[in-house]
Design a protein around this motif. Sequence first.
Motif, PDB file in Angstrom:
ATOM      1  N   GLN A 151       0.816  -1.208   0.000  1.00 39.93           N
ATOM      2  CA  GLN A 151       0.000   0.000   0.000  1.00 39.93           C
ATOM      3  C   GLN A 151       0.859   1.273   0.000  1.00 39.93           C
ATOM      4  OE1 GLN A 151      -3.248  -0.583  -0.210  1.00 39.93           O
ATOM      5  NE2 GLN A 151      -2.977  -2.770   0.091  1.00 39.93           N
ATOM      6  N   CYS A 152       2.144   1.160  -0.339  1.00 39.91           N
ATOM      7  CA  CYS A 152       3.103   2.277  -0.362  1.00 39.91           C
ATOM      8  C   CYS A 152       3.331   2.876   1.023  1.00 39.91           C
ATOM      9  CB  CYS A 152       2.659   3.357  -1.342  1.00 39.91           C
ATOM     10  SG  CYS A 152       2.492   2.749  -3.030  1.00 39.91           S
ATOM     11  N   GLN A 153       3.130   2.091   2.069  1.00 41.98           N
ATOM     12  CA  GLN A 153       3.251   2.576   3.441  1.00 41.98           C
ATOM     13  C   GLN A 153       4.689   2.809   3.896  1.00 41.98           C
ATOM     14  OE1 GLN A 153       2.067  -0.422   2.379  1.00 41.98           O
ATOM     15  NE2 GLN A 153       1.891  -1.876   4.053  1.00 41.98           N
ATOM     16  N   LEU A 154       5.681   2.362   3.119  1.00 39.83           N
ATOM     17  CA  LEU A 154       7.077   2.575   3.493  1.00 39.83           C
ATOM     18  C   LEU A 154       7.589   3.959   3.120  1.00 39.83           C
ATOM     19  CD1 LEU A 154       8.783  -0.842   2.689  1.00 39.83           C
ATOM     20  CD2 LEU A 154       7.778  -0.033   4.844  1.00 39.83           C
ATOM     21  N   GLY A 155       6.907   4.637   2.213  1.00 38.47           N
ATOM     22  CA  GLY A 155       7.346   5.971   1.819  1.00 38.47           C
ATOM     23  C   GLY A 155       8.523   5.960   0.870  1.00 38.47           C
ATOM     24  N   ARG A 156       8.753   4.846   0.241  1.00 40.09           N
ATOM     25  CA  ARG A 156       9.844   4.723  -0.735  1.00 40.09           C
ATOM     26  C   ARG A 156       9.445   3.676  -1.763  1.00 40.09           C
ATOM     27  NH1 ARG A 156      13.227   0.199   1.402  1.00 40.09           N
ATOM     28  NH2 ARG A 156      12.548  -0.198   3.514  1.00 40.09           N
ATOM     29  N   LYS A 157      10.063   3.759  -2.928  1.00 39.47           N
ATOM     30  CA  LYS A 157       9.745   2.793  -3.984  1.00 39.47           C
ATOM     31  C   LYS A 157      10.437   1.474  -3.715  1.00 39.47           C
ATOM     32  CE  LYS A 157       8.742   6.007  -7.629  1.00 39.47           C
ATOM     33  NZ  LYS A 157       8.883   6.342  -9.030  1.00 39.47           N
ATOM     34  N   VAL A 158       9.687   0.400  -3.886  1.00 35.75           N
ATOM     35  CA  VAL A 158      10.228  -0.951  -3.757  1.00 35.75           C
ATOM     36  C   VAL A 158       9.725  -1.745  -4.957  1.00 35.75           C
ATOM     37  CG1 VAL A 158      10.333  -3.046  -2.381  1.00 35.75           C
ATOM     38  CG2 VAL A 158      10.188  -0.820  -1.232  1.00 35.75           C
ATOM     39  N   PRO A 159      10.600  -2.047  -5.899  1.00 34.61           N
ATOM     40  CA  PRO A 159      10.170  -2.835  -7.057  1.00 34.61           C
ATOM     41  C   PRO A 159       9.699  -4.222  -6.617  1.00 34.61           C
ATOM     42  CG  PRO A 159      12.388  -1.948  -7.386  1.00 34.61           C
ATOM     43  CD  PRO A 159      12.009  -1.685  -5.980  1.00 34.61           C
ATOM     44  N   PRO A 160       8.708  -4.794  -7.299  1.00 35.39           N
ATOM     45  CA  PRO A 160       8.191  -6.112  -6.909  1.00 35.39           C
ATOM     46  C   PRO A 160       9.280  -7.184  -6.801  1.00 35.39           C
ATOM     47  CG  PRO A 160       6.777  -5.141  -8.566  1.00 35.39           C
ATOM     48  CD  PRO A 160       7.969  -4.240  -8.424  1.00 35.39           C
ATOM     49  N   ARG A 161      10.280  -7.135  -7.662  1.00 38.60           N
ATOM     50  CA  ARG A 161      11.334  -8.148  -7.627  1.00 38.60           C
ATOM     51  C   ARG A 161      12.293  -7.956  -6.438  1.00 38.60           C
ATOM     52  NH1 ARG A 161      12.602  -4.398 -11.206  1.00 38.60           N
ATOM     53  NH2 ARG A 161      14.698  -3.539 -11.221  1.00 38.60           N
ATOM     54  N   ALA A 162      12.225  -6.782  -5.797  1.00 33.65           N
ATOM     55  CA  ALA A 162      13.116  -6.480  -4.674  1.00 33.65           C
ATOM     56  C   ALA A 162      12.356  -6.434  -3.346  1.00 33.65           C
ATOM     57  CB  ALA A 162      13.818  -5.163  -4.913  1.00 33.65           C
ATOM     58  N   GLN A 163      11.233  -7.110  -3.295  1.00 34.40           N
ATOM     59  CA  GLN A 163      10.364  -7.069  -2.121  1.00 34.40           C
ATOM     60  C   GLN A 163      11.079  -7.486  -0.829  1.00 34.40           C
ATOM     61  OE1 GLN A 163       6.982  -9.679  -2.417  1.00 34.40           O
ATOM     62  NE2 GLN A 163       5.653  -8.131  -1.520  1.00 34.40           N
ATOM     63  N   LEU A 164      11.978  -8.446  -0.897  1.00 31.65           N
ATOM     64  CA  LEU A 164      12.686  -8.900   0.300  1.00 31.65           C
ATOM     65  C   LEU A 164      13.648  -7.840   0.839  1.00 31.65           C
ATOM     66  CD1 LEU A 164      13.410 -12.663  -0.440  1.00 31.65           C
ATOM     67  CD2 LEU A 164      11.656 -11.671   1.029  1.00 31.65           C
ATOM     68  N   ARG A 165      14.155  -6.982  -0.035  1.00 28.33           N
ATOM     69  CA  ARG A 165      15.028  -5.884   0.422  1.00 28.33           C
ATOM     70  C   ARG A 165      14.288  -4.913   1.323  1.00 28.33           C
ATOM     71  NH1 ARG A 165      17.780  -3.731  -4.781  1.00 28.33           N
ATOM     72  NH2 ARG A 165      16.121  -2.282  -4.381  1.00 28.33           N
ATOM     73  N   ALA A 166      12.979  -4.815   1.147  1.00 29.47           N
ATOM     74  CA  ALA A 166      12.179  -3.904   1.958  1.00 29.47           C
ATOM     75  C   ALA A 166      12.060  -4.378   3.403  1.00 29.47           C
ATOM     76  CB  ALA A 166      10.783  -3.744   1.361  1.00 29.47           C
ATOM     77  N   LEU A 167      12.517  -5.594   3.694  1.00 26.21           N
ATOM     78  CA  LEU A 167      12.436  -6.130   5.051  1.00 26.21           C
ATOM     79  C   LEU A 167      13.581  -5.669   5.934  1.00 26.21           C
ATOM     80  CD1 LEU A 167      11.239  -9.776   4.334  1.00 26.21           C
ATOM     81  CD2 LEU A 167       9.895  -7.695   4.688  1.00 26.21           C
ATOM     82  N   THR A 168      14.510  -4.892   5.379  1.00 25.82           N
ATOM     83  CA  THR A 168      15.582  -4.288   6.174  1.00 25.82           C
ATOM     84  C   THR A 168      15.409  -2.766   6.097  1.00 25.82           C
ATOM     85  OG1 THR A 168      17.089  -4.373   4.292  1.00 25.82           O
ATOM     86  CG2 THR A 168      17.209  -6.186   5.864  1.00 25.82           C
ATOM     87  N   PRO A 169      15.748  -2.047   7.156  1.00 24.51           N
ATOM     88  CA  PRO A 169      15.503  -0.601   7.209  1.00 24.51           C
ATOM     89  C   PRO A 169      16.295   0.183   6.183  1.00 24.51           C
ATOM     90  CG  PRO A 169      16.125  -1.466   9.357  1.00 24.51           C
ATOM     91  CD  PRO A 169      16.343  -2.555   8.380  1.00 24.51           C
ATOM     92  N   GLU A 170      15.626   1.191   5.613  1.00 25.89           N
ATOM     93  CA  GLU A 170      16.280   2.140   4.721  1.00 25.89           C
ATOM     94  C   GLU A 170      15.755   3.539   5.043  1.00 25.89           C
ATOM     95  OE1 GLU A 170      16.480   1.357   0.558  1.00 25.89           O
ATOM     96  OE2 GLU A 170      16.878  -0.768   0.876  1.00 25.89           O
ATOM     97  N   PRO A 171      16.587   4.560   4.823  1.00 20.78           N
ATOM     98  CA  PRO A 171      16.155   5.927   5.143  1.00 20.78           C
ATOM     99  C   PRO A 171      15.159   6.466   4.128  1.00 20.78           C
ATOM    100  CG  PRO A 171      18.336   5.943   4.172  1.00 20.78           C
ATOM    101  CD  PRO A 171      17.962   4.499   4.344  1.00 20.78           C
ATOM    102  N   LEU A 172      14.302   7.368   4.599  1.00 18.71           N
ATOM    103  CA  LEU A 172      13.394   8.102   3.736  1.00 18.71           C
ATOM    104  C   LEU A 172      14.013   9.460   3.433  1.00 18.71           C
ATOM    105  CD1 LEU A 172      11.565   5.892   4.977  1.00 18.71           C
ATOM    106  CD2 LEU A 172       9.710   7.496   4.762  1.00 18.71           C
ATOM    107  N   ALA A 173      13.485  10.155   2.458  1.00 22.05           N
ATOM    108  CA  ALA A 173      14.023  11.463   2.072  1.00 22.05           C
ATOM    109  C   ALA A 173      13.670  12.555   3.075  1.00 22.05           C
ATOM    110  CB  ALA A 173      13.501  11.838   0.686  1.00 22.05           C
ATOM    111  N   LEU A 174      12.750  12.301   3.975  1.00 18.41           N
ATOM    112  CA  LEU A 174      12.349  13.306   4.965  1.00 18.41           C
ATOM    113  C   LEU A 174      13.449  13.541   5.991  1.00 18.41           C
ATOM    114  CD1 LEU A 174       8.722  12.030   5.617  1.00 18.41           C
ATOM    115  CD2 LEU A 174       9.429  13.929   4.163  1.00 18.41           C
ATOM    116  N   LYS A 175      13.564  14.798   6.432  1.00 16.42           N
ATOM    117  CA  LYS A 175      14.581  15.149   7.431  1.00 16.42           C
ATOM    118  C   LYS A 175      13.963  16.024   8.507  1.00 16.42           C
ATOM    119  CE  LYS A 175      18.311  14.705   4.193  1.00 16.42           C
ATOM    120  NZ  LYS A 175      19.254  15.309   3.340  1.00 16.42           N
ATOM    121  N   LYS A 176      14.665  16.127   9.628  1.00 16.01           N
ATOM    122  CA  LYS A 176      14.226  16.942  10.764  1.00 16.01           C
ATOM    123  C   LYS A 176      12.826  16.542  11.235  1.00 16.01           C
ATOM    124  CE  LYS A 176      17.209  20.762   9.582  1.00 16.01           C
ATOM    125  NZ  LYS A 176      17.334  22.187   9.320  1.00 16.01           N
ATOM    126  N   ILE A 177      12.597  15.234  11.297  1.00 17.97           N
ATOM    127  CA  ILE A 177      11.319  14.702  11.763  1.00 17.97           C
ATOM    128  C   ILE A 177      11.324  14.701  13.290  1.00 17.97           C
ATOM    129  CG2 ILE A 177       9.825  12.662  11.770  1.00 17.97           C
ATOM    130  CD1 ILE A 177       9.966  14.203   9.082  1.00 17.97           C
TER     131      ILE A 177
END
Length: 186
Positions: free
Chosen positions: A137-163
């Motif tokens: 549902q795009c809830q990660l806030g970043r693009k994840v190609p269908p073939r790279a779905q398992l990569r989304a299971l490890t943390p990655e930064p979003l473009a947002l700053k000063k949160i």
Amino acid sequence: GVNDGGALGRKTDKVPVTPATDPVTFQDREALESTPGLVTGLGPDNDFRVVRAAAGDSISIAISAAGHVKYWGSFRGSEGLLGFGGVKKAIQIEPVDLPFAPFQTRSSAFTAVAAGADHVLMLASDGHLYSMGDNLQCQLGRKVPPRAQLRALTPEPLALKKILTIGTGSYHSFAVDDKGRVWAWG
């Protein structure tokens, strides 16, 4: 709660009766799941005093007083069990550290965590935001190609700053920055 994906952080299946009088006698799984119990490996005896925690459908995550993160369970996708730590259909019963070096060598600590049904947001003390989990549902806030779905299971930064603060719903996420702007996605 239900421990099918390991979200309780402790074993509830095939736990022997103590003292063991019969090697094939096990405690009732439903009784173990419906009774509060300690999460394995957390607490003062393990130098991990929990100050923040969040839980999704099958995933749980905690932050220590020192800002370290441990998590356990499994993420689910639209077709069932998605996995844990980049491994398809893996279930992590006991809490483990985040799986890769950038988080272990960071100078900033984590201060907040939020979990949706099958995704997690983590806020670092420097205001950077990280996400991991299912992204259907795009809830990660970043693009994840269908073939790279398992990569989304490890943390990655979003473009947002000063949160400053974060929140989640089942399939959406929120962040508020230092200017009071509310960001939403999912």
